[in-house]
Design a protein around this motif. Structure first.
Motif, PDB file in Angstrom:
ATOM      1  N   PRO A 117      -4.129  -7.314  12.940  1.00 58.14           N
ATOM      2  CA  PRO A 117      -5.029  -6.712  14.368  1.00 58.14           C
ATOM      3  C   PRO A 117      -3.422  -6.411  14.894  1.00 58.14           C
ATOM      4  O   PRO A 117      -3.084  -5.242  15.215  1.00 58.14           O
ATOM      5  CB  PRO A 117      -5.466  -7.038  15.218  1.00 58.14           C
ATOM      6  N   ALA A 118      -2.640  -7.129  15.100  1.00 58.80           N
ATOM      7  CA  ALA A 118      -0.933  -6.659  15.745  1.00 58.80           C
ATOM      8  C   ALA A 118      -0.259  -5.856  14.866  1.00 58.80           C
ATOM      9  O   ALA A 118       0.413  -4.439  15.475  1.00 58.80           O
ATOM     10  CB  ALA A 118      -0.079  -8.147  16.094  1.00 58.80           C
ATOM     11  N   THR A 119      -0.593  -6.052  13.655  1.00 56.99           N
ATOM     12  CA  THR A 119       0.413  -5.044  12.507  1.00 56.99           C
ATOM     13  C   THR A 119      -0.451  -4.220  12.781  1.00 56.99           C
ATOM     14  O   THR A 119       0.511  -3.118  12.674  1.00 56.99           O
ATOM     15  CB  THR A 119       0.155  -5.775  11.119  1.00 56.99           C
ATOM     16  N   LEU A 120      -1.946  -3.508  12.717  1.00 55.33           N
ATOM     17  CA  LEU A 120      -2.420  -2.602  12.588  1.00 55.33           C
ATOM     18  C   LEU A 120      -2.133  -1.559  14.390  1.00 55.33           C
ATOM     19  O   LEU A 120      -1.918  -0.155  13.633  1.00 55.33           O
ATOM     20  CB  LEU A 120      -4.054  -3.198  12.703  1.00 55.33           C
ATOM     21  N   LYS A 121      -2.062  -2.161  15.490  1.00 58.10           N
ATOM     22  CA  LYS A 121      -1.552  -1.678  16.554  1.00 58.10           C
ATOM     23  C   LYS A 121      -0.007  -1.088  16.266  1.00 58.10           C
ATOM     24  O   LYS A 121       0.202  -0.258  16.805  1.00 58.10           O
ATOM     25  CB  LYS A 121      -1.428  -2.532  17.448  1.00 58.10           C
ATOM     26  N   GLN A 122       0.829  -1.571  15.764  1.00 56.11           N
ATOM     27  CA  GLN A 122       2.302  -1.269  15.283  1.00 56.11           C
ATOM     28  C   GLN A 122       2.141  -0.165  14.599  1.00 56.11           C
ATOM     29  O   GLN A 122       3.142   0.819  15.204  1.00 56.11           O
ATOM     30  CB  GLN A 122       3.193  -2.690  15.016  1.00 56.11           C
ATOM     31  N   ILE A 123       1.450   0.357  12.938  1.00 59.77           N
ATOM     32  CA  ILE A 123       1.493   1.245  12.108  1.00 59.77           C
ATOM     33  C   ILE A 123       0.854   1.714  12.891  1.00 59.77           C
ATOM     34  O   ILE A 123       1.549   3.340  13.210  1.00 59.77           O
ATOM     35  CB  ILE A 123       0.442   1.057  11.524  1.00 59.77           C
TER      36      ILE A 123
ATOM     37  N   ILE B  87     -11.881 -10.392  15.504  1.00 56.36           N
ATOM     38  CA  ILE B  87     -10.922  -9.212  14.869  1.00 56.36           C
ATOM     39  C   ILE B  87     -11.411  -8.182  15.896  1.00 56.36           C
ATOM     40  O   ILE B  87     -11.014  -7.687  16.058  1.00 56.36           O
ATOM     41  CB  ILE B  87     -11.549  -8.766  13.601  1.00 56.36           C
ATOM     42  N   ALA B  88     -13.155  -8.296  16.036  1.00 53.63           N
ATOM     43  CA  ALA B  88     -14.101  -7.110  16.432  1.00 53.63           C
ATOM     44  C   ALA B  88     -12.993  -7.323  18.351  1.00 53.63           C
ATOM     45  O   ALA B  88     -12.514  -5.818  18.594  1.00 53.63           O
ATOM     46  CB  ALA B  88     -15.220  -7.308  17.019  1.00 53.63           C
ATOM     47  N   HIS B  89     -13.398  -8.501  18.854  1.00 56.88           N
ATOM     48  CA  HIS B  89     -12.161  -8.645  20.651  1.00 56.88           C
ATOM     49  C   HIS B  89     -10.642  -8.265  20.533  1.00 56.88           C
ATOM     50  O   HIS B  89      -9.983  -7.436  21.079  1.00 56.88           O
ATOM     51  CB  HIS B  89     -12.326 -10.299  20.520  1.00 56.88           C
ATOM     52  N   GLU B  90      -9.973  -8.705  19.245  1.00 56.85           N
ATOM     53  CA  GLU B  90      -8.212  -8.249  19.049  1.00 56.85           C
ATOM     54  C   GLU B  90      -8.162  -6.820  18.682  1.00 56.85           C
ATOM     55  O   GLU B  90      -7.616  -5.983  19.254  1.00 56.85           O
ATOM     56  CB  GLU B  90      -7.364  -8.504  17.957  1.00 56.85           C
ATOM     57  N   LEU B  91      -9.546  -6.179  18.449  1.00 61.25           N
ATOM     58  CA  LEU B  91      -9.408  -4.023  17.754  1.00 61.25           C
ATOM     59  C   LEU B  91      -9.679  -3.660  19.060  1.00 61.25           C
ATOM     60  O   LEU B  91      -9.885  -2.868  19.493  1.00 61.25           O
ATOM     61  CB  LEU B  91     -10.046  -4.094  16.643  1.00 61.25           C
ATOM     62  N   LYS B  92     -10.410  -4.294  20.085  1.00 64.50           N
ATOM     63  CA  LYS B  92     -10.885  -3.638  21.563  1.00 64.50           C
ATOM     64  C   LYS B  92     -10.462  -2.853  21.714  1.00 64.50           C
ATOM     65  O   LYS B  92     -10.899  -1.836  22.563  1.00 64.50           O
ATOM     66  CB  LYS B  92     -11.768  -4.746  21.998  1.00 64.50           C
TER      67      LYS B  92
ATOM     68  N   ILE C 162     -10.864   3.922  12.149  1.00 57.82           N
ATOM     69  CA  ILE C 162     -11.394   2.579  12.047  1.00 57.82           C
ATOM     70  C   ILE C 162     -11.199   1.457  11.114  1.00 57.82           C
ATOM     71  O   ILE C 162     -10.244   1.487  10.158  1.00 57.82           O
ATOM     72  CB  ILE C 162     -12.642   3.521  10.685  1.00 57.82           C
ATOM     73  N   ALA C 163     -11.680   0.517  12.015  1.00 54.64           N
ATOM     74  CA  ALA C 163     -10.291  -1.086  10.742  1.00 54.64           C
ATOM     75  C   ALA C 163     -11.579  -2.223  10.931  1.00 54.64           C
ATOM     76  O   ALA C 163     -12.461  -2.248  11.816  1.00 54.64           O
ATOM     77  CB  ALA C 163      -9.433  -1.173  11.942  1.00 54.64           C
TER      78      ALA C 163
ATOM     79  N   GLU D 191      -8.007  -1.266   6.624  1.00 53.84           N
ATOM     80  CA  GLU D 191      -8.559  -2.566   6.654  1.00 53.84           C
ATOM     81  C   GLU D 191      -7.640  -3.878   7.074  1.00 53.84           C
ATOM     82  O   GLU D 191      -6.248  -4.144   7.290  1.00 53.84           O
ATOM     83  CB  GLU D 191      -8.220  -3.328   4.777  1.00 53.84           C
ATOM     84  N   THR D 192      -8.226  -5.030   7.800  1.00 55.18           N
ATOM     85  CA  THR D 192      -8.077  -5.338   9.552  1.00 55.18           C
ATOM     86  C   THR D 192      -8.301  -7.034   8.990  1.00 55.18           C
ATOM     87  O   THR D 192      -9.772  -6.870   9.236  1.00 55.18           O
ATOM     88  CB  THR D 192      -7.624  -4.720  10.444  1.00 55.18           C
ATOM     89  N   HIS D 193      -7.177  -7.828   9.077  1.00 50.77           N
ATOM     90  CA  HIS D 193      -8.195  -9.333   8.564  1.00 50.77           C
ATOM     91  C   HIS D 193      -7.716  -9.828  10.234  1.00 50.77           C
ATOM     92  O   HIS D 193      -6.192 -10.613  10.112  1.00 50.77           O
ATOM     93  CB  HIS D 193      -8.192  -9.388   7.651  1.00 50.77           C
ATOM     94  N   ILE D 194      -7.587 -11.379  10.685  1.00 51.63           N
ATOM     95  CA  ILE D 194      -6.921 -12.371  11.389  1.00 51.63           C
ATOM     96  C   ILE D 194      -5.908 -12.619  10.403  1.00 51.63           C
ATOM     97  O   ILE D 194      -5.163 -13.322  11.102  1.00 51.63           O
ATOM     98  CB  ILE D 194      -8.184 -13.355  12.791  1.00 51.63           C
ATOM     99  N   ASP D 195      -6.451 -12.840   9.236  1.00 42.96           N
ATOM    100  CA  ASP D 195      -5.743 -14.380   8.167  1.00 42.96           C
ATOM    101  C   ASP D 195      -5.757 -13.140   7.088  1.00 42.96           C
ATOM    102  O   ASP D 195      -6.278 -13.906   5.999  1.00 42.96           O
ATOM    103  CB  ASP D 195      -5.727 -15.484   8.422  1.00 42.96           C
ATOM    104  N   PRO D 196      -4.957 -12.080   6.704  1.00 39.99           N
ATOM    105  CA  PRO D 196      -4.971 -11.530   5.513  1.00 39.99           C
ATOM    106  C   PRO D 196      -5.043 -12.210   4.525  1.00 39.99           C
ATOM    107  O   PRO D 196      -5.264 -12.322   3.131  1.00 39.99           O
ATOM    108  CB  PRO D 196      -4.263 -10.530   5.574  1.00 39.99           C
TER     109      PRO D 196
END
Length: 360
Positions: free
Chosen positions: A247-253, A37-42, A22-23, A229-234
Motif C-alpha cells: 500500500p505504501a508503494t502504491l501511494k508513492q506511485i 489492506i483495505a484499511h491501509e488503502l482507505k 482500483i487496488a 494489485e496491492t498486498h501487505i506482504d507481496p
C-alpha cells in the motif's frame, strides 16, 4: 457498441479530481489480510478495493482462490472502510453470489472474454442489475473479441460498462508478462471515446518495478484509471507475488504520476500532443525490435552463405525486395524516395552483419 452511448455517467458519479484507482490483492487469502489492506488503502486515492475470490489458473495445482467465503470478508471490509468492492466473475453462479454479497463492481477476466458463451451467460445473469461491469481484453490480440464482449453486456441492458487493458499473451519473451500492444487499446478508445478505459499495469508488466512506467504511459494516452494489485506482504502472496506492491508503494506511485489538467485550449493541445507522441514512441520501439529480429535472420543467412561459400550480395534478390517494398510503400502512402533510403540503409546493415559472420 454505440458511440453515442454515455457510458461515462458511472465514472462521473465518483466526482474524482484524479484518475480512478482500483487496488487490492491478486487474491483474497484470509479475512485479516483483506481487512488490513483495505484499511491501509482507505485514506488514499483508491476508490474501489479489488480481490480475487475465484482464480482461474493456467495449470492445475495452483491456488484457485478461497471461494465464496471471501465474499463475506469483502462485505466486512466495505462496512469498515466505505470502499466499493470489486471481484472477477467467470460464470452466472459467480454473478449470483456477488449480487447476494453486495459486490459493487464485477470484472470479466481475459480468459473469459475469449469465450462468447461465457460472456453471454454473465450478461444474462446481470440483466436488470445496476452493477459496474468491466471487461478485460482477451488473452490474444483480438479487438473484435473485446468489442464483442462489451456489446453482449450492452445488449443485456447493462449501463455501467468499462474496459480494462491488461496486455496480451505472446510466445516471444519480452520485458513484459503480457505485451501492452497499446495500439489495440488506442483503437478501442478511438472507436468508443466515451467508454471508460482503465489500465492494469500489474498484469502487463508482471514486475512491480515496471508498474510506475506503464501507469504513466497509460495516463499519457488519456486512460481513465488504473487497476493495481496491492498486498501487505507481496513477496509471500499466494498468487502473482512478483507483480504486487505494498500500500505504501502504491501511494508513492500515485503521488509521482503526472496527470494533466484540462481547463483550456492550450491544455487540450498539450494533452493531445502527448497522446500522439506516446503512440509514436510505441511504434518506434516496435520498429527497432523488428529491425533487430530482421538482422538476426540476416546473420543466419550469412552463416548459410559462409557454409556454401556463396557471395554476400545477391543483386537479383535485392532488386526483387526493393521493387516489392516500393509498391507496398505506395499503398501505405509512403514516397518512393523514402522507401529507397530506408531499405538501402536496412540492406547495408544486413550486409555488414553478414560480412562479420563470413569474415570471422
Amino acid at each position: 457498441m454505440k458511440k453515442e452511448e454515455q457510458h461515462t455517467n458511472w465514472l462521473d458519479d465518483f466526482k474524482l479530481t484524479h484518475p480512478l484507482v482500483i487496488a487490492g490483492p491478486c487474491s483474497a487469502e484470509t479475512e485479516e489480510q483483506v481487512l488490513k489492506i483495505a484499511h491501509e488503502l482507505k485514506d488514499s486515492d483508491v476508490s474501489i478495493f479489488r480481490a480475487g475470490i475465484w482464480k482461474p489458473r493456467t495449470r492445475p495445482g495452483g491456488f484457485e482462490g478461497v471461494g465464496a467465503i471471501g465474499l463475506k470478508w469483502l462485505q466486512k471490509a466495505k462496512a469498515q472502510t466505505g470502499l466499493l468492492m470489486a471481484i472477477e466473475v467467470a460464470n452466472a453462479n459467480h454473478v449470483k453470489l456477488a449480487i447476494e454479497h453486495d459486490i459493487d463492481v464485477l470484472w470479466i477476466g481475459a480468459r473469459t472474454t475469449v469465450n462468447p458463451f461465457a460472456v453471454q451467460e454473465i450478461a444474462d445473469a446481470l440483466n436488470g442489475t445496476n452493477k459496474i461491469v468491466l471487461v478485460k481484453n482477451p488473452v490474444n490480440p483480438d479487438l473484435a473479441l473485446w468489442i464483442g464482449a462489451l456489446e453482449r453486456l450492452e445488449n443485456a441492458g447493462i449501463k455501467k460498462i468499462g474496459a480494462i487493458h491488461r496486455g496480451f499473451s505472446t510466445y516471444e519473451k519480452t520485458k513484459y508478462r503480457n505485451n501492452p500492444e497499446w495500439q489495440i487499446a488506442i483503437d478501442l478508445q478511438s472507436r468508443f471515446p466515451v467508454l471508460p478505459l482503465l489500465c492494469d499495469p500489474s498484469h502487463i508488466t508482471g514486475k512491480r518495478n515496471l508498474i510506475q512506467e506503464v501507469s504513466q504511459q497509460a495516463l499519457d494516452l488519456n486512460y481513465d484509471g488504473l487497476m493495481i494489485e496491492t498486498h501487505i506482504d507481496p513477496d509471500n502472496a499466494w498468487s502473482d507475488a512478483a507483480q504486487q506492491v505494498t500500500p505504501a508503494t502504491l501511494k508513492q506511485i500515485i503521488k509521482e504520476l503526472r496527470v494533466r489538467k484540462v481547463s483550456d485550449d492550450a491544455d487540450d493541445f498539450t494533452k493531445e500532443m502527448n497522446k500522439k507522441r506516446t503512440q509514436i514512441d510505441v511504434f518506434d520501439t516496435k520498429i527497432v525490435e523488428i529491425l533487430g529480429k530482421r538482422m538476426m535472420i540476416a546473420e543466419e543467412i550469412g552463416l548459410l552463405k559462409k557454409e556454401k561459400n556463396v557471395a554476400i550480395l545477391q543483386n537479383k534478390r535485392w532488386n526483387e525486395v526493393l521493387n516489392k517494398m516500393i509498391s507496398e510503400g505506395e499503398n501505405k502512402g509512403l514516397s518512393e524516395e523514402f522507401i529507397l533510403k530506408l531499405f538501402k540503409a536496412i540492406h547495408q546493415e544486413s550486409i555488414s552483419h553478414q560480412e562479420k559472420i563470413i569474415n570471422n
